[in-house]
Design an enzyme around this catalytic site. Structure first.
Site, PDB file in Angstrom:
ATOM      1  N   CYS A   1     -11.021   3.084   0.022  1.00 29.06           N
ATOM      2  CA  CYS A   1      -9.608   3.368   0.297  1.00 29.06           C
ATOM      3  C   CYS A   1      -9.263   2.586   1.554  1.00 29.06           C
ATOM      4  O   CYS A   1     -10.031   2.608   2.523  1.00 29.06           O
ATOM      5  CB  CYS A   1      -9.400   4.861   0.519  1.00 29.06           C
ATOM      6  SG  CYS A   1      -7.720   5.283   1.056  1.00 29.06           S
TER       7      CYS A   1
ATOM      8  N   GLU B   1      -2.540   8.749   8.147  1.00 28.77           N
ATOM      9  CA  GLU B   1      -1.070   8.602   8.163  1.00 28.77           C
ATOM     10  C   GLU B   1      -0.461   9.335   9.361  1.00 28.77           C
ATOM     11  O   GLU B   1       0.586   8.949   9.863  1.00 28.77           O
ATOM     12  CB  GLU B   1      -0.454   9.110   6.856  1.00 28.77           C
ATOM     13  CG  GLU B   1      -0.631   8.161   5.673  1.00 28.77           C
ATOM     14  CD  GLU B   1       0.125   6.828   5.823  1.00 28.77           C
ATOM     15  OE1 GLU B   1       1.221   6.820   6.394  1.00 28.77           O
ATOM     16  OE2 GLU B   1      -0.409   5.789   5.372  1.00 28.77           O
TER      17      GLU B   1
ATOM     18  N   CYS C   1      -4.234  -1.588  -1.749  1.00 31.22           N
ATOM     19  CA  CYS C   1      -4.390  -0.160  -2.006  1.00 31.22           C
ATOM     20  C   CYS C   1      -5.406  -0.025  -3.142  1.00 31.22           C
ATOM     21  O   CYS C   1      -5.226  -0.625  -4.212  1.00 31.22           O
ATOM     22  CB  CYS C   1      -3.035   0.404  -2.449  1.00 31.22           C
ATOM     23  SG  CYS C   1      -3.094   2.102  -3.038  1.00 31.22           S
TER      24      CYS C   1
ATOM     25  N   ASP D   1       0.882  -1.175   0.000  1.00 27.81           N
ATOM     26  CA  ASP D   1       0.000   0.000   0.000  1.00 27.81           C
ATOM     27  C   ASP D   1       0.913   1.217   0.000  1.00 27.81           C
ATOM     28  O   ASP D   1       2.131   1.109   0.228  1.00 27.81           O
ATOM     29  CB  ASP D   1      -0.893   0.000   1.254  1.00 27.81           C
ATOM     30  CG  ASP D   1      -1.811   1.223   1.308  1.00 27.81           C
ATOM     31  OD1 ASP D   1      -2.348   1.624   0.254  1.00 27.81           O
ATOM     32  OD2 ASP D   1      -1.979   1.798   2.405  1.00 27.81           O
ATOM     33  N   SER D   2       0.319   2.385  -0.216  1.00 26.62           N
ATOM     34  CA  SER D   2       1.119   3.610  -0.163  1.00 26.62           C
ATOM     35  C   SER D   2       1.539   3.947   1.268  1.00 26.62           C
ATOM     36  O   SER D   2       2.371   4.825   1.467  1.00 26.62           O
ATOM     37  CB  SER D   2       0.297   4.773  -0.714  1.00 26.62           C
ATOM     38  OG  SER D   2      -0.815   4.997   0.134  1.00 26.62           O
TER      39      SER D   2
ATOM     40  N   HIS E   1      -7.265   3.079   3.820  1.00 23.08           N
ATOM     41  CA  HIS E   1      -7.042   3.885   5.026  1.00 23.08           C
ATOM     42  C   HIS E   1      -8.362   4.162   5.773  1.00 23.08           C
ATOM     43  O   HIS E   1      -8.349   4.405   6.974  1.00 23.08           O
ATOM     44  CB  HIS E   1      -6.431   5.242   4.661  1.00 23.08           C
ATOM     45  CG  HIS E   1      -4.965   5.197   4.348  1.00 23.08           C
ATOM     46  ND1 HIS E   1      -4.466   4.615   3.209  1.00 23.08           N
ATOM     47  CD2 HIS E   1      -3.893   5.687   5.029  1.00 23.08           C
ATOM     48  CE1 HIS E   1      -3.144   4.749   3.206  1.00 23.08           C
ATOM     49  NE2 HIS E   1      -2.773   5.390   4.291  1.00 23.08           N
TER      50      HIS E   1
HETATM   51  N1  DGL Z   1      -4.730   3.315   0.904  1.00 19.00           N
HETATM   52  C1  DGL Z   1      -4.714   3.720  -0.443  1.00 19.00           C
HETATM   53  C2  DGL Z   1      -5.980   3.436  -1.187  1.00 19.00           C
HETATM   54  O1  DGL Z   1      -6.621   2.473  -0.806  1.00 19.00           O
HETATM   55  C3  DGL Z   1      -3.920   4.888  -0.851  1.00 19.00           C
HETATM   56  C4  DGL Z   1      -4.303   6.224  -0.424  1.00 19.00           C
HETATM   57  C5  DGL Z   1      -3.324   7.217  -1.008  1.00 19.00           C
HETATM   58  O2  DGL Z   1      -2.130   6.941  -0.982  1.00 19.00           O
HETATM   59  O3  DGL Z   1      -3.760   8.250  -1.515  1.00 19.00           O
HETATM   60  O4  DGL Z   1      -6.335   4.082  -2.135  1.00 19.00           O
END
Ligand code: DGL
Length: 289
Positions: free
Chosen positions: A200, A153, A74, A11-12, A202
């Site tokens: 997402c 984050e 992600c 993931d990012s 997150h």
């Molecule tokens: N957690 C990620 C997603 O599901 C990335 C969010 C990001 O880096 O902008 O899209």
């Protein structure tokens, strides 16, 4: 024969740990390697070509560590890079978009589903397409909510700042007075969604606040559980299951190890203690860890 090689995740940042957490519950014998590209987070505001390049670099790294399957934990990378990743690698790859879309399509009763996600995910229309594949009669309202990833984050999950950001992100989908300005089809007043898909990885970390803003009439769905089930099927189909009694779990970050540990600790307690730094250089270059 049992295969004890790890499953790779990336993931990012820390968001994909929500998918890893569900996988540990669902597949307790599997070892894992998680790669958080925190140095380059967020992916969501970046152009597609850049996200594809980053995703290839992450999978290259995991494949070099001999993972037996990859979970693109992600949504942004799943939405824009999954096809290219599956073209390049023989290792089986699971994304998070299709499992989440299926779960949302099964959940809705009024056939109105809202999706909150990053700009790149919304731009790709991946959720729109995947939900329509399940049921073409569902109206899909996608809304880019870039404010939320930086909060997670930073380890900020509650409090007035989070409540305000979540309210701005979710209310336009509820059919109330705030119009949904970035949707292809507007939501008519009084005809809000009954299912909100967290597009997402997150966002499940903000679940409590999201549920309280969305209200009891809206089911809040995320991809993590459905993705862990898809991974379980994939492992079974390929005969890759592990029989380990003490599986190993390693977390790598391209960013600051102490910051990753701190945020992962705030979000998940002591679930992910083994964090190591990693350097990923561009495709074709040399990398170390
Ligand atoms: N957690 C990620 C997603 O599901 C990335 C969010 C990001 O880096 O902008 O899209």
């Amino acid at each position: 024969m049992a295969d004890r090689r790890p499953v790779g995740f990336f993931d990012s940042g820390v968001g994909g740990l929500t998918v890893l957490r569900e996988t540990l519950r669902r597949l307790p014998a599997e070892s894992t390697i998680y790669l958080g590209d925190n140095e380059r987070t967020p992916y969501g505001p970046r152009p597609d070509a850049e996200v594809v390049g980053f995703a290839i670099e992450c999978v290259d790294h995991l494949v070099r560590r001999d993972v037996k399957a990859v979970v693109v934990a992600c949504n942004t990378a799943s939405a824009v890079a999954l096809g290219e990743l599956r073209r390049r690698y023989d290792v089986p790859i699971v994304g998070v978009v299709r499992p989440g879309a299926t779960a949302a399509a099964l959940s809705t009763r009024n056939r109105r589903v809202g999706v909150i996600a990053t700009q790149a995910t919304v731009r790709s229309r991946a959720y729109f397409t995947a939900i329509k594949d399940e049921n073409p009669f569902i109206e899909v309202y996608e809304h880019a909510t870039p404010e939320l990833v930086p909060l997670v984050e930073a380890g900020l999950l509650a409090g007035p700042e989070v409540e305000a950001a979540v309210a701005r992100s979710v209310r336009p989908l509820l059919g109330g007075p705030e119009p949904l300005t970035d949707a292809v089809f507007p939501i008519r007043a009084g005809e809000g969604i009954d299912t909100l898909l967290l597009g997402c990885t997150h966002y499940p970390l903000l679940q409590e606040t999201i549920v309280s803003v969305a209200g009891p009439a809206v089911a809040v769905i995320d991809s993590a559980t459905a993705t862990a089930s898809t991974l379980a099927s994939l492992i079974e189909i390929h005969g890759l299951g592990s029989d380990a009694t003490s599986p190993r779990h390693l977390q790598l970050t391209t960013g600051d190890v102490a910051a990753f540990r701190r945020t992962a600790g705030l979000l998940f307690g002591d679930l992910f203690p083994s964090v190591e730094p990693v350097v990923i250089t561009p495709v074709g270059g040399r990398e170390g860890s």
